[in-house]
Design a protein around this motif. Structure first.
Motif, PDB file in Angstrom:
ATOM      1  N   ARG A   1      84.508 -70.812 -74.270  1.00 25.84           N
ATOM      2  CA  ARG A   1      85.339 -70.730 -75.479  1.00 25.84           C
ATOM      3  C   ARG A   1      85.653 -72.255 -75.605  1.00 25.84           C
ATOM      4  O   ARG A   1      85.920 -72.916 -76.729  1.00 25.84           O
ATOM      5  CB  ARG A   1      86.520 -69.839 -75.301  1.00 25.84           C
ATOM      6  N   LYS A   2      86.406 -72.795 -74.517  1.00 26.15           N
ATOM      7  CA  LYS A   2      87.110 -74.056 -74.559  1.00 26.15           C
ATOM      8  C   LYS A   2      85.849 -75.253 -75.083  1.00 26.15           C
ATOM      9  O   LYS A   2      86.305 -76.020 -75.884  1.00 26.15           O
ATOM     10  CB  LYS A   2      87.346 -74.545 -73.221  1.00 26.15           C
ATOM     11  N   GLN A   3      84.520 -75.189 -74.705  1.00 24.32           N
ATOM     12  CA  GLN A   3      83.735 -76.072 -75.056  1.00 24.32           C
ATOM     13  C   GLN A   3      83.137 -75.703 -76.710  1.00 24.32           C
ATOM     14  O   GLN A   3      82.949 -76.739 -77.427  1.00 24.32           O
ATOM     15  CB  GLN A   3      82.445 -75.947 -74.270  1.00 24.32           C
TER      16      GLN A   3
ATOM     17  N   LYS B   1      86.117 -68.057 -70.764  1.00 29.45           N
ATOM     18  CA  LYS B   1      87.117 -68.973 -71.092  1.00 29.45           C
ATOM     19  C   LYS B   1      86.556 -70.644 -71.139  1.00 29.45           C
ATOM     20  O   LYS B   1      86.906 -71.384 -72.149  1.00 29.45           O
ATOM     21  CB  LYS B   1      88.191 -68.827 -69.677  1.00 29.45           C
ATOM     22  N   GLU B   2      85.822 -71.074 -70.198  1.00 32.60           N
ATOM     23  CA  GLU B   2      85.118 -72.207 -70.262  1.00 32.60           C
ATOM     24  C   GLU B   2      84.274 -72.631 -71.572  1.00 32.60           C
ATOM     25  O   GLU B   2      84.199 -73.385 -72.234  1.00 32.60           O
ATOM     26  CB  GLU B   2      84.498 -72.860 -69.025  1.00 32.60           C
TER      27      GLU B   2
ATOM     28  N   MET C   1      78.838 -70.489 -66.099  1.00 35.74           N
ATOM     29  CA  MET C   1      80.326 -70.768 -66.735  1.00 35.74           C
ATOM     30  C   MET C   1      80.848 -69.355 -67.372  1.00 35.74           C
ATOM     31  O   MET C   1      80.204 -68.437 -67.752  1.00 35.74           O
ATOM     32  CB  MET C   1      79.831 -71.460 -67.941  1.00 35.74           C
ATOM     33  N   ASP C   2      82.183 -69.135 -67.185  1.00 36.33           N
ATOM     34  CA  ASP C   2      82.867 -68.149 -67.775  1.00 36.33           C
ATOM     35  C   ASP C   2      83.318 -68.209 -69.207  1.00 36.33           C
ATOM     36  O   ASP C   2      83.118 -69.378 -69.869  1.00 36.33           O
ATOM     37  CB  ASP C   2      84.111 -67.862 -66.584  1.00 36.33           C
TER      38      ASP C   2
END
Length: 181
Positions: A7-9, A4-5, A1-2
């Motif tokens: 951070r979103k989660q 950005k993902e 998982m990068d």
């Protein structure tokens, strides 16, 4: 998982914490911070004014004032992609800027050199065991920390601390992570 993902989660998880649980976590974070030797030794602290789902920093700011510590708050300079810190003595020295953030009014405060900040409370969304963090994505703290000479600490719920995060060459770990446990 990068990142950005991640951070979103992380943002979703933080927003989903029920208010009663959030209050308990924040009380424990404050208590643990106040018992941290870095806090006790600091004459000045750098701290953001929290917003939205972030852990509240107002009790930290008020405790610092009560203890006679200098409180230094960042002002982001988006065109330069950097931030400067200003000492505040009252919330009246703050103004609402982009993203509804509260930042110092530069004409109403004293600008502080980073060397003058004894303890920098560094925000973030996720942290690993080595002190690396996933922040909000602007890179402001990574750039500020690149040559910050003093102690850094982050506040995080136990759920925000993971075994390992992807690390970039410009990432700088914090010295300590204070959790609710």
């Amino acid at each position: 998982m990068d990142k950005k993902e991640m951070r979103k989660q992380a943002i979703k998880r933080l927003k989903d914490i029920p208010d009663t649980e959030r209050k308990l976590i924040e009380e424990k974070l404050l208590d643990n911070l106040l018992h941290y030797h870095g806090w006790k030794e600091a004459r000045s602290i750098g701290v953001t004014v929290s917003n939205g789902f972030e852990w509240t920093t107002r009790p930290i700011i008020e405790k610092a004032w009560e203890e006679g510590k200098a409180v230094c708050v960042p002002k982001c300079l988006p065109k330069l992609r950097k931030m400067d810190f200003y000492q505040i003595h009252t919330y009246d020295q703050l103004e609402i800027v982009y993203y509804n953030l509260l930042e110092p009014k530069p004409n109403n405060c004293k600008k502080v050199n980073k060397q003058e900040i004894d303890l920098l409370i560094t925000p973030g969304l996720l942290f690993d065991q080595k002190g690396y963090r996933v922040g909000f994505g602007g890179g402001y703290y990574d750039r500020f920390l690149a040559d910050f000479p003093n102690r850094t600490v982050s506040l995080a719920s136990e759920e925000q601390v993971v075994n390992e995060l992807p690390v970039e060459s410009y990432d700088v770990p914090v010295d300590a992570i204070i959790t609710n446990t």
